[in-house]
Design a protein around this motif. Structure first.
Motif, PDB file in Angstrom:
ATOM      1  N   ASP A 138     -36.572  90.240  33.179  1.00 54.74           N
ATOM      2  CA  ASP A 138     -35.822  89.459  32.180  1.00 54.74           C
ATOM      3  C   ASP A 138     -36.045  87.958  32.322  1.00 54.74           C
ATOM      4  OD1 ASP A 138     -34.817  91.732  31.019  1.00 54.74           O
ATOM      5  OD2 ASP A 138     -32.862  91.631  32.007  1.00 54.74           O
ATOM      6  N   SER A 139     -37.247  87.558  32.722  1.00 56.37           N
ATOM      7  CA  SER A 139     -37.538  86.139  32.948  1.00 56.37           C
ATOM      8  C   SER A 139     -37.697  85.326  31.672  1.00 56.37           C
ATOM      9  CB  SER A 139     -38.816  85.998  33.782  1.00 56.37           C
ATOM     10  OG  SER A 139     -38.635  86.565  35.043  1.00 56.37           O
ATOM     11  N   PHE A 140     -37.893  85.986  30.539  1.00 60.42           N
ATOM     12  CA  PHE A 140     -38.018  85.243  29.282  1.00 60.42           C
ATOM     13  C   PHE A 140     -36.658  84.846  28.736  1.00 60.42           C
ATOM     14  CE2 PHE A 140     -42.066  87.547  29.200  1.00 60.42           C
ATOM     15  CZ  PHE A 140     -42.928  86.507  28.920  1.00 60.42           C
ATOM     16  N   CYS A 141     -35.636  85.432  29.279  1.00 57.94           N
ATOM     17  CA  CYS A 141     -34.307  85.269  28.702  1.00 57.94           C
ATOM     18  C   CYS A 141     -33.622  84.013  29.201  1.00 57.94           C
ATOM     19  CB  CYS A 141     -33.454  86.465  29.052  1.00 57.94           C
ATOM     20  SG  CYS A 141     -34.270  88.000  28.648  1.00 57.94           S
ATOM     21  N   GLY A 142     -33.018  83.316  28.278  1.00 59.28           N
ATOM     22  CA  GLY A 142     -32.148  82.219  28.653  1.00 59.28           C
ATOM     23  C   GLY A 142     -32.811  80.991  29.211  1.00 59.28           C
ATOM     24  N   ARG A 143     -33.870  80.523  28.562  1.00 58.06           N
ATOM     25  CA  ARG A 143     -34.478  79.260  28.973  1.00 58.06           C
ATOM     26  C   ARG A 143     -34.197  78.230  27.887  1.00 58.06           C
ATOM     27  NH1 ARG A 143     -37.553  79.310  33.369  1.00 58.06           N
ATOM     28  NH2 ARG A 143     -38.060  81.322  34.222  1.00 58.06           N
ATOM     29  N   ASN A 144     -33.928  77.010  28.303  1.00 56.71           N
ATOM     30  CA  ASN A 144     -33.690  75.961  27.316  1.00 56.71           C
ATOM     31  C   ASN A 144     -35.013  75.302  26.924  1.00 56.71           C
ATOM     32  OD1 ASN A 144     -34.333  74.107  29.345  1.00 56.71           O
ATOM     33  ND2 ASN A 144     -32.184  73.838  29.929  1.00 56.71           N
ATOM     34  N   SER A 145     -34.952  74.313  26.044  1.00 56.31           N
ATOM     35  CA  SER A 145     -36.176  73.712  25.505  1.00 56.31           C
ATOM     36  C   SER A 145     -37.010  72.989  26.554  1.00 56.31           C
ATOM     37  CB  SER A 145     -35.827  72.743  24.367  1.00 56.31           C
ATOM     38  OG  SER A 145     -34.945  71.750  24.839  1.00 56.31           O
ATOM     39  N   SER A 146     -36.417  72.671  27.718  1.00 59.73           N
ATOM     40  CA  SER A 146     -37.195  72.036  28.780  1.00 59.73           C
ATOM     41  C   SER A 146     -37.796  73.066  29.728  1.00 59.73           C
ATOM     42  CB  SER A 146     -36.318  71.065  29.580  1.00 59.73           C
ATOM     43  OG  SER A 146     -35.327  71.787  30.272  1.00 59.73           O
ATOM     44  N   GLY A 147     -37.496  74.356  29.484  1.00 57.21           N
ATOM     45  CA  GLY A 147     -38.057  75.410  30.314  1.00 57.21           C
ATOM     46  C   GLY A 147     -37.168  75.819  31.471  1.00 57.21           C
ATOM     47  N   SER A 148     -36.037  75.128  31.651  1.00 49.47           N
ATOM     48  CA  SER A 148     -35.117  75.474  32.740  1.00 49.47           C
ATOM     49  C   SER A 148     -34.307  76.711  32.364  1.00 49.47           C
ATOM     50  CB  SER A 148     -34.152  74.318  33.006  1.00 49.47           C
ATOM     51  OG  SER A 148     -34.877  73.156  33.339  1.00 49.47           O
ATOM     52  N   VAL A 149     -33.987  77.505  33.373  1.00 53.44           N
ATOM     53  CA  VAL A 149     -33.174  78.691  33.142  1.00 53.44           C
ATOM     54  C   VAL A 149     -31.751  78.253  32.822  1.00 53.44           C
ATOM     55  CG1 VAL A 149     -32.249  80.802  34.170  1.00 53.44           C
ATOM     56  CG2 VAL A 149     -34.585  80.073  34.689  1.00 53.44           C
ATOM     57  N   MET A 150     -31.198  78.810  31.742  1.00 49.31           N
ATOM     58  CA  MET A 150     -29.844  78.461  31.327  1.00 49.31           C
ATOM     59  C   MET A 150     -28.836  79.279  32.132  1.00 49.31           C
ATOM     60  SD  MET A 150     -30.599  78.444  27.225  1.00 49.31           S
ATOM     61  CE  MET A 150     -29.000  77.891  26.694  1.00 49.31           C
ATOM     62  N   SER A 151     -27.707  78.665  32.439  1.00 45.31           N
ATOM     63  CA  SER A 151     -26.643  79.373  33.149  1.00 45.31           C
ATOM     64  C   SER A 151     -25.959  80.331  32.173  1.00 45.31           C
ATOM     65  CB  SER A 151     -25.618  78.381  33.697  1.00 45.31           C
ATOM     66  OG  SER A 151     -24.919  77.759  32.616  1.00 45.31           O
ATOM     67  N   GLU A 152     -25.200  81.285  32.728  1.00 42.19           N
ATOM     68  CA  GLU A 152     -24.455  82.220  31.883  1.00 42.19           C
ATOM     69  C   GLU A 152     -23.496  81.453  30.972  1.00 42.19           C
ATOM     70  OE1 GLU A 152     -24.495  85.536  31.312  1.00 42.19           O
ATOM     71  OE2 GLU A 152     -26.320  85.590  32.503  1.00 42.19           O
ATOM     72  N   GLN A 153     -22.902  80.375  31.500  1.00 43.08           N
ATOM     73  CA  GLN A 153     -21.970  79.579  30.699  1.00 43.08           C
ATOM     74  C   GLN A 153     -22.688  78.934  29.511  1.00 43.08           C
ATOM     75  OE1 GLN A 153     -19.753  76.672  32.909  1.00 43.08           O
ATOM     76  NE2 GLN A 153     -18.877  75.739  31.074  1.00 43.08           N
ATOM     77  N   GLU A 154     -23.882  78.368  29.757  1.00 43.21           N
ATOM     78  CA  GLU A 154     -24.652  77.762  28.671  1.00 43.21           C
ATOM     79  C   GLU A 154     -25.014  78.794  27.614  1.00 43.21           C
ATOM     80  OE1 GLU A 154     -27.560  74.328  30.115  1.00 43.21           O
ATOM     81  OE2 GLU A 154     -27.687  76.087  31.413  1.00 43.21           O
ATOM     82  N   LEU A 155     -25.438  79.968  28.068  1.00 44.40           N
ATOM     83  CA  LEU A 155     -25.809  81.024  27.132  1.00 44.40           C
ATOM     84  C   LEU A 155     -24.618  81.442  26.281  1.00 44.40           C
ATOM     85  CD1 LEU A 155     -28.040  83.247  29.424  1.00 44.40           C
ATOM     86  CD2 LEU A 155     -28.793  82.005  27.409  1.00 44.40           C
ATOM     87  N   THR A 156     -23.456  81.598  26.937  1.00 47.77           N
ATOM     88  CA  THR A 156     -22.251  82.013  26.224  1.00 47.77           C
ATOM     89  C   THR A 156     -21.826  80.950  25.220  1.00 47.77           C
ATOM     90  OG1 THR A 156     -21.550  83.281  28.143  1.00 47.77           O
ATOM     91  CG2 THR A 156     -19.864  82.786  26.501  1.00 47.77           C
ATOM     92  N   GLU A 157     -21.878  79.686  25.629  1.00 48.58           N
ATOM     93  CA  GLU A 157     -21.491  78.590  24.747  1.00 48.58           C
ATOM     94  C   GLU A 157     -22.386  78.533  23.511  1.00 48.58           C
ATOM     95  OE1 GLU A 157     -21.667  75.167  27.253  1.00 48.58           O
ATOM     96  OE2 GLU A 157     -19.757  75.621  28.245  1.00 48.58           O
ATOM     97  N   GLN A 158     -23.651  78.862  23.694  1.00 50.10           N
ATOM     98  CA  GLN A 158     -24.581  78.793  22.575  1.00 50.10           C
ATOM     99  C   GLN A 158     -24.700  80.128  21.831  1.00 50.10           C
ATOM    100  OE1 GLN A 158     -28.266  76.786  23.394  1.00 50.10           O
ATOM    101  NE2 GLN A 158     -27.330  75.499  24.946  1.00 50.10           N
ATOM    102  N   GLY A 159     -23.950  81.127  22.293  1.00 51.36           N
ATOM    103  CA  GLY A 159     -23.960  82.411  21.600  1.00 51.36           C
ATOM    104  C   GLY A 159     -25.271  83.161  21.728  1.00 51.36           C
ATOM    105  N   GLU A 160     -26.010  82.925  22.801  1.00 46.74           N
ATOM    106  CA  GLU A 160     -27.317  83.575  22.975  1.00 46.74           C
ATOM    107  C   GLU A 160     -27.308  84.408  24.261  1.00 46.74           C
ATOM    108  OE1 GLU A 160     -29.125  83.503  20.590  1.00 46.74           O
ATOM    109  OE2 GLU A 160     -28.977  81.602  19.548  1.00 46.74           O
ATOM    110  N   THR A 161     -26.312  85.273  24.400  1.00 47.38           N
ATOM    111  CA  THR A 161     -26.177  86.027  25.638  1.00 47.38           C
ATOM    112  C   THR A 161     -27.164  87.185  25.740  1.00 47.38           C
ATOM    113  OG1 THR A 161     -24.447  87.342  24.614  1.00 47.38           O
ATOM    114  CG2 THR A 161     -23.768  85.457  25.954  1.00 47.38           C
ATOM    115  N   HIS A 162     -27.836  87.525  24.661  1.00 41.40           N
ATOM    116  CA  HIS A 162     -28.696  88.700  24.689  1.00 41.40           C
ATOM    117  C   HIS A 162     -30.110  88.380  24.205  1.00 41.40           C
ATOM    118  CE1 HIS A 162     -25.137  91.004  25.579  1.00 41.40           C
ATOM    119  NE2 HIS A 162     -24.553  90.515  24.521  1.00 41.40           N
ATOM    120  N   LEU A 163     -30.682  87.315  24.735  1.00 38.70           N
ATOM    121  CA  LEU A 163     -32.039  86.942  24.323  1.00 38.70           C
ATOM    122  C   LEU A 163     -33.039  88.063  24.582  1.00 38.70           C
ATOM    123  CD1 LEU A 163     -32.341  83.247  25.528  1.00 38.70           C
ATOM    124  CD2 LEU A 163     -32.124  84.069  23.205  1.00 38.70           C
ATOM    125  N   CYS A 164     -32.891  88.735  25.705  1.00 38.29           N
ATOM    126  CA  CYS A 164     -33.854  89.787  26.055  1.00 38.29           C
ATOM    127  C   CYS A 164     -33.801  90.964  25.097  1.00 38.29           C
ATOM    128  CB  CYS A 164     -33.636  90.256  27.483  1.00 38.29           C
ATOM    129  SG  CYS A 164     -34.234  89.050  28.678  1.00 38.29           S
TER     130      CYS A 164
END
Length: 199
Positions: A138-164
């Motif tokens: 699941d390494s493709f999931c939850g990366r921001n535009s700079s390529g850093s892995v997003m935290s669960e909180q960031e994913l939840t805030e942005q509504g993208e909890t299920h990218l994979c």
């Protein structure tokens, strides 16, 4: 003498550790987050194209993945023998599949001369293996535009909890002057989500 003693002590420690782990987890397999299917797409020009899409094996555990991945043709050996795909179980590597019909893909093209004359360059077998590992991990999931892995909180805030869940699989093709590796996604209309997957 000290080096030998250190080596013997380290070897004994490692052996004891392996025994301890095997006692804790006897014959236990490690499940993947998703079940996947390896496919071979045959190069039979006389057959219906859909008849050329043949599943090789389903994998649901890490051990099963490696037992298949280590024993199938590598992409570099596939010239004239078809193509390879690795998709979530139940999703066929065709655009007509219900999961893929509104999808798109990230295409990576690898020139065949990229790894010749002792010059470093991408290798289709390495890219294939790295992509497979990224998918099962699941390494493709939850990366921001700079390529850093997003935290669960960031994913939840942005509504993208299920990218994979928006990735179908990967397809590798060998054609003339280049290899192509395509990561298939399920929703091309959601540009933001697609970009998050691809970064």
């Amino acid at each position: 003498v000290k080096e030998r003693e250190h080596y013997e002590n380290t070897s004994k420690y490692n052996a004891d550790l392996i025994v301890a782990v095997e006692r804790l987890y006897p014959h236990e397999k490690w499940p993947l987050n998703n079940a996947w299917t390896f496919y071979h797409i045959k190069n039979n020009q006389t057959a219906n194209w859909l008849d050329n899409v043949k599943p090789i094996a389903d994998v649901e555990y890490v051990e099963d993945f490696w037992s298949v991945a280590n024993h199938i043709f590598s992409p570099s050996k596939m010239v004239g023998h078809g193509e390879l795909a690795f998709f979530k179980k139940g999703v066929r590597p065709i655009w007509e599949d219900d999961v893929n019909k509104n999808g798109g893909g990230w295409l990576y093209q690898i020139p065949l001369h990229a790894h010749t004359f002792n010059k470093p360059g991408p290798d289709v077998d390495d890219m294939w293996r790295e992509t497979l590992l990224a998918l099962i991990g699941d390494s493709f999931c939850g990366r921001n535009s700079s390529g850093s892995v997003m935290s669960e909180q960031e994913l939840t805030e942005q509504g993208e909890t299920h990218l994979c869940e928006n990735i179908s699989g990967v397809y590798v093709t060998r054609r003339g002057k280049q290899d192509k590796l395509t990561l298939w996604t399920t929703n091309y209309k959601n540009e933001r989500l697609t970009r998050l997957i691809g970064y």
